[in-house]
Motif scaffolding. Structure first.
Motif, PDB file in Angstrom:
ATOM      1  N   ILE A 174       8.337  -1.537  -5.274  1.00  0.00           N
ATOM      2  CA  ILE A 174       6.989  -1.291  -5.764  1.00  0.00           C
ATOM      3  C   ILE A 174       6.775   0.179  -6.068  1.00  0.00           C
ATOM      4  CG2 ILE A 174       5.992  -1.025  -3.449  1.00  0.00           C
ATOM      5  CD1 ILE A 174       4.325  -2.819  -6.383  1.00  0.00           C
ATOM      6  N   ALA A 175       7.408   1.094  -5.297  1.00  0.00           N
ATOM      7  CA  ALA A 175       7.249   2.533  -5.522  1.00  0.00           C
ATOM      8  C   ALA A 175       7.888   2.952  -6.842  1.00  0.00           C
ATOM      9  CB  ALA A 175       7.859   3.315  -4.361  1.00  0.00           C
ATOM     10  N   LEU A 176       9.119   2.514  -7.089  1.00  0.00           N
ATOM     11  CA  LEU A 176       9.806   2.886  -8.328  1.00  0.00           C
ATOM     12  C   LEU A 176       9.117   2.284  -9.552  1.00  0.00           C
ATOM     13  CD1 LEU A 176      13.529   2.537  -7.185  1.00  0.00           C
ATOM     14  CD2 LEU A 176      12.233   4.646  -7.541  1.00  0.00           C
ATOM     15  N   TYR A 177       8.658   1.044  -9.415  1.00  0.00           N
ATOM     16  CA  TYR A 177       7.968   0.397 -10.531  1.00  0.00           C
ATOM     17  C   TYR A 177       6.655   1.110 -10.840  1.00  0.00           C
ATOM     18  CZ  TYR A 177       5.636  -3.214 -13.283  1.00  0.00           C
ATOM     19  OH  TYR A 177       4.977  -3.900 -14.274  1.00  0.00           O
ATOM     20  N   SER A 193      -8.334  13.589 -10.656  1.00  0.00           N
ATOM     21  CA  SER A 193      -9.431  12.846 -11.297  1.00  0.00           C
ATOM     22  C   SER A 193      -8.940  12.151 -12.554  1.00  0.00           C
ATOM     23  CB  SER A 193     -10.586  13.796 -11.636  1.00  0.00           C
ATOM     24  OG  SER A 193     -10.152  14.805 -12.542  1.00  0.00           O
ATOM     25  N   LEU A 194      -8.036  12.790 -13.295  1.00  0.00           N
ATOM     26  CA  LEU A 194      -7.454  12.172 -14.490  1.00  0.00           C
ATOM     27  C   LEU A 194      -6.569  10.992 -14.105  1.00  0.00           C
ATOM     28  CD1 LEU A 194      -6.905  12.204 -17.548  1.00  0.00           C
ATOM     29  CD2 LEU A 194      -5.086  13.859 -17.115  1.00  0.00           C
ATOM     30  N   ILE A 195      -5.781  11.161 -13.036  1.00  0.00           N
ATOM     31  CA  ILE A 195      -4.916  10.082 -12.580  1.00  0.00           C
ATOM     32  C   ILE A 195      -5.747   8.891 -12.111  1.00  0.00           C
ATOM     33  CG2 ILE A 195      -3.190   9.405 -10.871  1.00  0.00           C
ATOM     34  CD1 ILE A 195      -2.074  11.210 -13.000  1.00  0.00           C
ATOM     35  N   VAL A 228       0.837  -1.212   0.000  1.00  0.00           N
ATOM     36  CA  VAL A 228       0.000   0.000   0.000  1.00  0.00           C
ATOM     37  C   VAL A 228       0.867   1.254   0.000  1.00  0.00           C
ATOM     38  CG1 VAL A 228      -1.696   1.314   1.325  1.00  0.00           C
ATOM     39  CG2 VAL A 228      -1.927  -1.164   1.127  1.00  0.00           C
ATOM     40  N   LEU A 229       1.854   1.309   0.898  1.00  0.00           N
ATOM     41  CA  LEU A 229       2.710   2.494   0.992  1.00  0.00           C
ATOM     42  C   LEU A 229       3.533   2.683  -0.273  1.00  0.00           C
ATOM     43  CD1 LEU A 229       3.765   4.817   2.702  1.00  0.00           C
ATOM     44  CD2 LEU A 229       5.445   3.255   3.704  1.00  0.00           C
ATOM     45  N   GLY A 230       4.095   1.595  -0.804  1.00  0.00           N
ATOM     46  CA  GLY A 230       4.891   1.700  -2.022  1.00  0.00           C
ATOM     47  C   GLY A 230       4.061   2.156  -3.205  1.00  0.00           C
ATOM     48  N   ILE A 272       2.594   6.439  -7.016  1.00  0.00           N
ATOM     49  CA  ILE A 272       1.601   7.283  -7.687  1.00  0.00           C
ATOM     50  C   ILE A 272       1.937   8.755  -7.498  1.00  0.00           C
ATOM     51  CG2 ILE A 272      -0.820   8.020  -7.629  1.00  0.00           C
ATOM     52  CD1 ILE A 272      -0.437   5.365  -9.012  1.00  0.00           C
ATOM     53  N   VAL A 273       2.282   9.124  -6.275  1.00  0.00           N
ATOM     54  CA  VAL A 273       2.628  10.529  -6.003  1.00  0.00           C
ATOM     55  C   VAL A 273       3.873  10.942  -6.781  1.00  0.00           C
ATOM     56  CG1 VAL A 273       3.381  12.145  -4.213  1.00  0.00           C
ATOM     57  CG2 VAL A 273       1.539  10.526  -3.731  1.00  0.00           C
TER      58      VAL A 273
END
Length: 331
Positions: free
Chosen positions: A208-211, A237-239, A118-120, A125-126
């Motif tokens: 997972i974050a970088l991917y 909303s687009l994301i 979840v955190l990654g 995404i951010v």
């Protein structure tokens, strides 16, 4: 071919692969242990006074002087009947030791696995949405540090800061010293789980974050994403509509494929925090020459990792139709 037949074919194919892989792992592991200087008889009679006749009887019982082919066939036969032998350390059946230790490790690994996933994903995404900003750079630096730092080093730092210096959490063990597991409260148990789970989770965040970041940037450069942007859609909303839904499946699949890294990290984390799980049992078995327990843990770890890969394959084959068609064409 109906969907039911496709599922059966898929599972049958994976089952055959798993059996072949498991047999290969069993044979290779047994050969490596047999060629090593580990001697189960010496481990069994440690701190005991025995006669040469008793040593010879034990060697005959363990089959020390038998040909390696005979040893492998005997062990495979025992495994087929569900007999993994008795642990030389705990003096109980190996299967009982693994059940107890693996349950403790499973709670630790699944907790950290969920947190890291979840955190990654959120960090990815951010970072992708804020590409090339200071937020993106900060997240990437954080992930690169985690990827380059040794697991045991991070675990030791966290132990020294939060347990020794601040004293917020106990330094290790699964239950307080002198207490029975059934007498421990939920809070006492969780209090000793927090640091190992936190340490193991942050180690799984980076990949997972970088991917996720790279996949989201790839989606943001796609034609349909640019078309939606041209129609007036923008911001989160687009994301959410055209980004997250398309990177979620690959991210989940990658998370299941990380079971091997998860198990390897758990071995080191459990050792640092003296957490009574399968990882600590594996280290003890290796250091104290407990051959039956060591080989039993090898089998269960292989099953654990393969289950993660199998779940990832199922997600790709039966959740995403495009990938399912590609798999069928390849077969």
């Amino acid at each position: 071919m109906s969907n039911h037949e496709k599922i059966l074919k898929f599972l049958g194919y994976r089952l055959v692969r798993f059996i072949i892989l498991l047999i290969a792992i069993i044979i290779i592991s047994f050969i490596m242990v047999d060629l090593s200087p580990i001697n189960p008889v010496k481990t069994y009679i440690s701190n005991m006074i025995v006669s040469p006749e008793q040593v010879a009887a034990l060697e005959a019982y363990w089959g020390v002087n038998e040909p390696i082919t005979a040893k492998i066939m005997n062990w495979l036969g025992n495994i087929i009947h569900g007999d993994l032998g008795n642990s030389l350390i705990f003096r109980i059946p190996v299967i009982d030791v693994i059940k107890e230790k693996f349950f403790a490790s499973l709670i630790l690994m699944m907790t950290s696995w969920a947190i890291s996933g979840v955190l990654g994903f959120l960090l990815g995404i951010v970072a992708g949405y804020k590409k090339d900003t200071w937020i993106d750079k900060a997240i990437k630096v954080y992930c690169y540090i985690l990827q380059s730092a040794p697991t045991f080093w991070i675990a030791l730092i966290i132990l020294m800061v939060f347990s020794i210096q601040l004293g917020w959490f106990p330094s290790g063990l699964g239950v307080p010293i002198g207490s029975l597991s059934q007498d421990v409260t939920i809070w006492e148990w969780l209090n000793r789980l927090i640091l190992p789970a936190f340490t193991l989770s942050i180690l799984g965040v980076a990949q997972i974050a970088l991917y996720t970041r790279d996949k989201l940037i790839e989606e943001m450069n796609s034609d349909y994403f640019l078309f939606a942007k041209a129609r007036g859609e923008h911001g989160w909303s687009l994301i959410k509509r055209h980004g997250i839904r398309n990177v979620l499946l690959p991210a989940i699949t990658l998370q299941f494929l990380s079971f091997s890294e998860l198990f390897g990290g758990a071995v080191l984390v459990e050792q640092v925090f003296t957490y009574p799980g399968i990882g600590q049992a594996a280290v003890s078995a290796g250091l104290r020459s407990d051959v039956p327990l060591l080989l039993g843990i090898v089998i269960f770890s292989a099953i654990f990792v393969y289950v993660g890969n199998l779940i990832a394959d199922i997600i790709y084959n039966f959740v995403d139709p495009r990938i399912k068609e590609g798999e069928e064409d390849g077969q």
